[in-house]
Design an enzyme around this catalytic site. Structure first.
Site, PDB file in Angstrom:
ATOM      1  N   TYR A  50       0.846  -1.187   0.000  1.00  0.00           N
ATOM      2  CA  TYR A  50       0.000   0.000   0.000  1.00  0.00           C
ATOM      3  C   TYR A  50       0.879   1.233   0.000  1.00  0.00           C
ATOM      4  O   TYR A  50       1.870   1.292   0.736  1.00  0.00           O
ATOM      5  CB  TYR A  50      -0.895  -0.006   1.240  1.00  0.00           C
ATOM      6  CG  TYR A  50      -1.820   1.183   1.346  1.00  0.00           C
ATOM      7  CD1 TYR A  50      -2.873   1.358   0.436  1.00  0.00           C
ATOM      8  CD2 TYR A  50      -1.675   2.122   2.369  1.00  0.00           C
ATOM      9  CE1 TYR A  50      -3.735   2.453   0.547  1.00  0.00           C
ATOM     10  CE2 TYR A  50      -2.540   3.208   2.480  1.00  0.00           C
ATOM     11  CZ  TYR A  50      -3.557   3.373   1.570  1.00  0.00           C
ATOM     12  OH  TYR A  50      -4.404   4.447   1.683  1.00  0.00           O
ATOM     13  N   ASP A 101       9.123   2.580   0.133  1.00  0.00           N
ATOM     14  CA  ASP A 101       8.072   3.220   0.920  1.00  0.00           C
ATOM     15  C   ASP A 101       8.239   2.744   2.365  1.00  0.00           C
ATOM     16  O   ASP A 101       7.808   1.653   2.729  1.00  0.00           O
ATOM     17  CB  ASP A 101       6.696   2.850   0.359  1.00  0.00           C
ATOM     18  CG  ASP A 101       5.571   3.519   1.129  1.00  0.00           C
ATOM     19  OD1 ASP A 101       5.823   4.030   2.244  1.00  0.00           O
ATOM     20  OD2 ASP A 101       4.434   3.522   0.621  1.00  0.00           O
ATOM     21  N   LYS A 121       3.942   8.586   9.219  1.00  0.00           N
ATOM     22  CA  LYS A 121       3.642   7.966  10.509  1.00  0.00           C
ATOM     23  C   LYS A 121       4.579   8.397  11.641  1.00  0.00           C
ATOM     24  O   LYS A 121       4.381   9.475  12.199  1.00  0.00           O
ATOM     25  CB  LYS A 121       3.552   6.446  10.337  1.00  0.00           C
ATOM     26  CG  LYS A 121       2.435   6.105   9.326  1.00  0.00           C
ATOM     27  CD  LYS A 121       1.921   4.701   9.278  1.00  0.00           C
ATOM     28  CE  LYS A 121       0.642   4.670   8.442  1.00  0.00           C
ATOM     29  NZ  LYS A 121       0.656   3.841   7.276  1.00  0.00           N
TER      30      LYS A 121
HETATM   31  C1  LIG Z   1       0.053   4.415   5.873  1.00  0.00           C
HETATM   32  C2  LIG Z   1       0.849   4.187   4.649  1.00  0.00           C
HETATM   33  C3  LIG Z   1       0.821   5.090   3.574  1.00  0.00           C
HETATM   34  C4  LIG Z   1      -0.152   6.227   3.509  1.00  0.00           C
HETATM   35  O1  LIG Z   1       0.048   7.150   4.509  1.00  0.00           O
HETATM   36  P1  LIG Z   1      -1.172   8.151   4.882  1.00  0.00           P
HETATM   37  O2  LIG Z   1      -0.545   9.079   5.870  1.00  0.00           O
HETATM   38  O3  LIG Z   1      -2.246   7.281   5.439  1.00  0.00           O
HETATM   39  O4  LIG Z   1      -1.582   8.822   3.630  1.00  0.00           O
HETATM   40  C5  LIG Z   1       1.694   4.893   2.532  1.00  0.00           C
HETATM   41  N1  LIG Z   1       2.541   3.862   2.523  1.00  0.00           N
HETATM   42  C6  LIG Z   1       2.590   2.964   3.523  1.00  0.00           C
HETATM   43  C7  LIG Z   1       3.576   1.858   3.473  1.00  0.00           C
HETATM   44  C8  LIG Z   1       1.727   3.087   4.612  1.00  0.00           C
HETATM   45  O5  LIG Z   1       1.726   2.163   5.566  1.00  0.00           O
END
Ligand SMILES: *Cc1c(COP(=O)(O)O)cnc(C)c1O
Length: 428
Positions: A144, A239, A267
């Site tokens: 994701y 990511d 995060k």
């Molecule tokens: C949570 C997440 C996102 C998106 O971050 P948001 O602050 O919710 O837009 C993107 N990549 C990874 C791996 C994530 O866990």
């Protein structure tokens, strides 16, 4: 468990917010329940509107590595707020957070702060496309990267025939530019590069996947991606929105010693306030406006409150032996869980790394999205409901990761293990 107040709040919410929530997984739909409305959170605990108390393993989906309302973070935000909530002009906190990120993650020479992980991944891909002057990106099933159009695409019938959107509203033209490969399967990526290597701008992935439940990478797979992208003139984007400052003070890339060209963060670096970031090689980052031609901006980017929370969090993480302590606690929990499941004869697969873990209700090893999908979501829903009843708040979906925080105490771990024993015995 009392739920009257949460239920009435949810009824109000559904009248004015689609599905009653501002992010879909919060709605508890995949466990067939209604969400609890939280009124307060402290340390390892969250408290709902009906007065129920829970040991929390969601941690706001990753950011709260220090637990809820850590005094240093709260103090930093309060102090910052008294100095003004937003300037729309540069301030020192932005520089300090950027310096901390660049020092902690060697592949990041320069970094741009944004407001979410979604923005970070979306901007990193735009930059990769501009830098390589190519349009296609490669992603992996089960990873994701937020909800930008280019990422809402899943594998189609064949690897090279293009994907299918996971949401209406994604333009046809974009679909052909996103190729979906299989996680931990280097051959699937090699095939794509052999066919269209000169068209691929970037390969983007979670170097340890946390959004199909926790799936650990084969380090050779990561090394292979580094080599494949480099030899075809494509960029490698890690990511690390979850793994950044979760697995160590830095990214997963520090542990496996692989340097991507660009990294996405979010995060934890916001300490529970809205922050994202993308950064990497200086020659690439210099293409961002106003230094270069690639546009990206934000009214609240580098917000003083958010940056203060992030800095306070990173400072605490840097000084203590928090990572060792979380490893120890989570490893005790893992051992206890394995014993419980063995004794009851209920077959599950537990994936864990450091303070992250997932319990998959399947007998198969879980190494990619396909194997994750063998998990029995009905079983997970029963497990989830039983745990909630006993005061343990797990992610309301089989395909999410549980997070232990620095604030979880040995007694929390014991209580959790005991609750699992009771729930699993009732299920078996
Ligand atoms: C949570 C997440 C996102 C998106 O971050 P948001 O602050 O919710 O837009 C993107 N990549 C990874 C791996 C994530 O866990």
């Amino acid at each position: 468990m009392k739920i009257a107040r949460s239920s009435s709040l949810f009824a109000r919410a559904r009248a004015v917010i689609p599905g009653g929530v501002n992010s879909p997984v919060r709605a508890f739909r995949s466990v067939g329940m209604e969400p609890l409305f939280i009124i307060r959170a402290q340390g390892s605990r969250i408290f709902d509107a009906d007065g129920n108390e829970f040991i929390d393993y969601v941690g706001s989906w990753g950011p709260l590595i220090l637990g809820h309302s850590h005094p240093r973070v709260v103090e930093a935000v309060q102090t910052a707020a008294q100095m003004g909530t937003s300037y729309g002009a540069p301030h020192e906190g932005e520089v300090e957070l950027a310096e901390m990120i660049c020092q902690a993650i060697p592949s990041i020479d320069m970094v741009r702060l944004v407001n979410s992980g979604t923005e970070a991944a979306m901007s990193a891909v735009r930059l990769a496309r501009a830098f390589t002057r190519r349009d296609k990106i490669v992603k992996f099933a089960g990873c994701y990267h937020g909800h930008a159009d280019s990422f809402l695409i899943q594998a189609g019938s064949g690897l090279l025939t293009g994907g299918v959107p996971t949401s209406p509203g994604v333009p046809e033209d974009l679909i052909a530019n996103t190729i979906v490969c299989r996680y931990n399967d280097l051959d699937s990526v090699r095939t794509v590069f052999e066919q269209m290597g000169t068209e691929i701008a970037a390969v983007i992935l979670e170097p340890m996947a946390g959004n199909m439940g926790l799936v650990l990478p084969d380090v050779e797979f990561l090394r292979g991606l580094r080599q494949l992208t480099a030899s075809h003139g494509a960029l490698l984007i890690f990511d690390e929105v979850i793994t950044g400052f979760r697995v160590t003070y830095g990214g997963l890339q520090n542990l496996v010693e692989i340097e991507p060209d660009l990294t996405c963060l979010g995060k934890i670096i916001g300490g529970g306030l809205p922050v994202g970031a993308y950064g990497g090689r200086r020659d690439i980052m210099k293409m961002m406006a106003p230094e270069g031609p690639v546009y990206q901006a934000g009214t609240l980017s580098g917000n003083p409150l958010a940056v203060a929370a992030g800095i306070a969090t990173l400072k605490v993480l840097k000084t203590g032996n928090i990572y060792d302590d979380m490893e120890r606690k989570t490893s005790v929990l893992e051992t206890r869980l394995r014993t419980v499941f063995e004794e009851t004869g209920l077959r599950v697969t537990i994936n864990r790394y450091g303070s992250m873990f997932s319990i998959f209700f399947t007998e198969e090893d879980v190494t990619d999205y396909e194997s994750a999908l063998t998990a029995d979501t009905g079983m997970y829903a029963r497990f989830f409901a039983g745990m909630l009843e006993r005061g343990i708040y797990l992610p309301p979906s089989q395909f999410e990761t549980c997070f232990v925080s620095a604030a979880h105490e040995d007694e929390d771990i014991e209580r959790t293990a005991e609750a699992v024993r009771q729930v699993v015995e009732a299920m078996a």
